[in-house]
Design a protein around this motif. Structure first.
Motif, PDB file in Angstrom:
ATOM      1  N   ILE A  11      -6.236   6.463  13.113  1.00 29.54           N
ATOM      2  CA  ILE A  11      -6.875   5.814  11.970  1.00 29.54           C
ATOM      3  C   ILE A  11      -5.811   5.400  10.964  1.00 29.54           C
ATOM      4  O   ILE A  11      -4.943   6.206  10.607  1.00 29.54           O
ATOM      5  CB  ILE A  11      -7.888   6.752  11.296  1.00 29.54           C
ATOM      6  N   LEU A  12      -5.874   4.166  10.504  1.00 30.05           N
ATOM      7  CA  LEU A  12      -5.011   3.699   9.418  1.00 30.05           C
ATOM      8  C   LEU A  12      -5.877   3.446   8.195  1.00 30.05           C
ATOM      9  O   LEU A  12      -6.835   2.669   8.255  1.00 30.05           O
ATOM     10  CB  LEU A  12      -4.275   2.413   9.799  1.00 30.05           C
ATOM     11  N   LEU A  13      -5.558   4.109   7.088  1.00 37.50           N
ATOM     12  CA  LEU A  13      -6.247   3.907   5.820  1.00 37.50           C
ATOM     13  C   LEU A  13      -5.481   2.837   5.048  1.00 37.50           C
ATOM     14  O   LEU A  13      -4.342   3.060   4.628  1.00 37.50           O
ATOM     15  CB  LEU A  13      -6.294   5.211   5.021  1.00 37.50           C
ATOM     16  N   VAL A  14      -6.089   1.673   4.872  1.00 37.36           N
ATOM     17  CA  VAL A  14      -5.393   0.508   4.313  1.00 37.36           C
ATOM     18  C   VAL A  14      -5.788   0.318   2.850  1.00 37.36           C
ATOM     19  O   VAL A  14      -6.958   0.081   2.544  1.00 37.36           O
ATOM     20  CB  VAL A  14      -5.728  -0.760   5.111  1.00 37.36           C
ATOM     21  N   HIS A  15      -4.819   0.431   1.966  1.00 32.69           N
ATOM     22  CA  HIS A  15      -5.109   0.341   0.530  1.00 32.69           C
ATOM     23  C   HIS A  15      -5.309  -1.100   0.081  1.00 32.69           C
ATOM     24  O   HIS A  15      -4.892  -2.052   0.737  1.00 32.69           O
ATOM     25  CB  HIS A  15      -4.006   1.005  -0.289  1.00 32.69           C
ATOM     26  N   GLY A  16      -5.913  -1.241  -1.081  1.00 32.79           N
ATOM     27  CA  GLY A  16      -6.176  -2.545  -1.657  1.00 32.79           C
ATOM     28  C   GLY A  16      -5.184  -2.905  -2.747  1.00 32.79           C
ATOM     29  O   GLY A  16      -4.033  -2.443  -2.757  1.00 32.79           O
TER      30      GLY A  16
END
Length: 293
Positions: A11-16
């Motif tokens: 899982i990659l948590l992609v920031h905004g």
């Protein structure tokens, strides 16, 4: 009970916008990564330019996906993007569907943000206020990048603003329509080119008294103030993104009692009672696992 979120793919948590992995001991995805790891998931947080357009950030994401695949020997990744991070994730999946098992949009402006529209109208292109705003905001982003050791360049606030308006996202959607609903407020296709698409988001409570202890959260007050600039989704937004603008693929739910910053589990969100934003990520990882992802 022991949780099992051991997804097949990392899982990659992609920031905004203005996102980062960590500054000192503070993590942007507060407690989320650890909760997922405790439940058995392999989790990574990529570095992206804090403010830039969706395609530049998406290209940066693609290069880091390649590194994660090499590091883990996995065939694909699951992308969970918060806010503008959802657009970078969508771009990566559209360009390299063979490397992406799923895209999950969390409070993503998949049809643009009315707040960005307001700011774009307030800052006349080429005029001094726009230039000053661009300089100040970009310097702020540079400061955050230095603190978080984010090595990606360049950073440009105006490019990010243009990319988040209804017009800017509309142009983006024309090129990368995967998972988008055919009708406003509807659901999109749950699977396109082998990539599974999901979304969830929240809305501010109509009456501040319904917020309970969360009314004491300064970030909730901030989101509530920004909510005043919404017109089309005046009563259906999280302070930065409209409810129906967030819809993508399989819509898990778009009216959680959460503001825009609650959905990344900010520390002050601990004042909130009811829905637990961190639990939503663990539940979703279990959903991905059950889907063979």
């Amino acid at each position: 009970m022991q949780r099992n979120a051991s997804t097949r793919y990392p899982i990659l948590l992609v920031h905004g916008l203005f996102g980062f992995e960590r500054i000192g001991k503070f993590e942007l995805f507060h407690d989320i990564r650890q909760a997922l790891r405790n439940a058995g998931a392999r989790v990574f947080v990529p570095y992206l330019s804090a403010p830039h357009d969706n395609e530049v950030r998406g290209d940066q994401l693609l290069s880091q996906i390649a590194r994660v695949l090499q590091r883990t020997d996995a065939g694909k990744v699951n992308l969970i993007g918060h806010s503008q991070g959802a657009l970078a994730a969508r771009y990566a999946a559209a360009i390299a569907p063979h490397s992406v098992a799923s895209v999950t949009s969390v409070s993503g402006p998949n049809h643009g943000s009315e707040l960005a529209d307001f700011l774009r109208k307030a800052l006349t292109p080429g005029c001094l206020p726009e230039q000053v705003a661009d300089t100040v905001v970009t310097l702020f982003a540079d400061f955050l990048a230095a603190l978080s050791n984010n090595r990606y360049q360049p950073r440009t606030a105006i490019a990010a603003l243009n990319a988040l308006t209804t017009e800017g996202v509309g142009a983006f959607n024309d090129k990368y329509p995967q998972g988008l609903p055919a009708t406003w407020g509807g659901k999109g296709r749950g699977r396109v080119n082998g990539v599974h698409y999901y979304s969830w988001s929240g809305v501010l409570q109509s009456n501040v008294l319904k917020e309970g202890m969360n009314a004491l959260d300064p970030l909730n007050t901030f989101c509530r103030a920004l909510s005043a600039y919404f017109v089309t989704e005046a009563d259906q937004n999280d302070g930065l993104v409209g409810r129906f603008s967030s819809h993508l693929g399989t819509v898990i739910r778009s009216d959680y009692a959460l503001d825009h910053l609650d959905t990344i589990g900010q520390p002050t969100g601990q004042l909130r009672t009811g829905v637990d934003p961190i639990e939503l990520y663990v539940l979703h990882a279990e959903r991905l696992r059950d889907a063979g992802l």
